[in-house]
Design a protein around this motif. Sequence first.
Motif, PDB file in Angstrom:
ATOM      1  N   MET A 192       0.943  -0.891  -0.084  1.00  0.00           N
ATOM      2  CA  MET A 192      -0.050  -0.012  -0.014  1.00  0.00           C
ATOM      3  C   MET A 192       0.762   1.404  -0.019  1.00  0.00           C
ATOM      4  O   MET A 192       1.873   1.344   0.748  1.00  0.00           O
ATOM      5  N   LYS A 193       0.432   2.233  -0.716  1.00  0.00           N
ATOM      6  CA  LYS A 193       1.236   3.528  -1.223  1.00  0.00           C
ATOM      7  C   LYS A 193       0.296   4.730  -0.577  1.00  0.00           C
ATOM      8  O   LYS A 193      -0.646   4.980  -1.010  1.00  0.00           O
ATOM      9  N   THR A 194       0.935   5.161   0.445  1.00  0.00           N
ATOM     10  CA  THR A 194       0.133   6.306   1.016  1.00  0.00           C
ATOM     11  C   THR A 194       0.763   7.791   1.039  1.00  0.00           C
ATOM     12  O   THR A 194       2.022   7.876   1.383  1.00  0.00           O
ATOM     13  N   GLY A 220       2.605  -0.473   4.505  1.00  0.00           N
ATOM     14  CA  GLY A 220       3.265  -0.189   3.390  1.00  0.00           C
ATOM     15  C   GLY A 220       4.154   1.025   3.312  1.00  0.00           C
ATOM     16  O   GLY A 220       5.132   0.925   4.099  1.00  0.00           O
ATOM     17  N   THR A 232       4.966   5.049   3.016  1.00  0.00           N
ATOM     18  CA  THR A 232       4.222   6.358   3.241  1.00  0.00           C
ATOM     19  C   THR A 232       5.007   7.458   3.203  1.00  0.00           C
ATOM     20  O   THR A 232       6.049   7.455   3.498  1.00  0.00           O
ATOM     21  N   ASP A 288      -2.223   4.863  -3.192  1.00  0.00           N
ATOM     22  CA  ASP A 288      -3.477   4.239  -3.393  1.00  0.00           C
ATOM     23  C   ASP A 288      -4.374   4.870  -2.330  1.00  0.00           C
ATOM     24  O   ASP A 288      -5.666   4.991  -2.844  1.00  0.00           O
TER      25      ASP A 288
END
Length: 224
Positions: free
Chosen positions: A1-3, A26, A28, A49
């Motif tokens: 996950m990319k934040t 993920g 950040t 994401d």
Amino acid sequence: MKTIILTDRSAGCVPIVDSWLFLEIGQTSVIYQEETPVVADDIIRAAPDVVIYLAAIAPYTPTYNTMYKIHKSIPIVQLLFDGGDSGWHKKIIEWNDCFSIIISTDGNRNWPSRAIDVTTLIPIDPRPYHTSPTPQKSISLGFAGAIGTGRRGTVLEYLKPRGVLTHYHRPNDPYIEYANFLRRCMYLVNNSMTALGGSHVKTRVTEGGLAKACILEDANPITK
């Protein structure tokens, strides 16, 4: 996950960002708006994401058009500090199509939320409250923050000159210093007042619990 987190370095935002980073979900990236202007095309090109937005209103706040453009390509979660403060309600309605979901963190459900939106309490990183050695409970009664006006000012201005209250103004010290002040307190004065006189759950309630201090505040249904 990319934040990507869009935020600022204000005292209210820092511990919440740290709470997210502590979870190690993920990858950040944090953009501090007062240092790096938010450019919609840059955010979209980075292709996260999700974008998390939490910040105070300031001269560097992104425009509606910037946020709306990002939201057309990427889900945006807003962490809203003061949904229960009626002074914010017009702005919440005006901007709600910029956000996929709004999470109000002051515990007051009386705000113009949509069916998808959430009301909860502030998320605070617990690590600063578990460092060693544990500070001694050397302060009988403490208050952290600006004395202010209204109900809060009335109570604090009564207590402070009588020598029973230890006041920590919370300058730009590292958050650990603030946490250690709370940990030294047996009792903490709090007030549930919003800017326009309503009630909500202050961050101090969560922090006071983590600090194992007893919170003394005005009776109100929101904290209950």
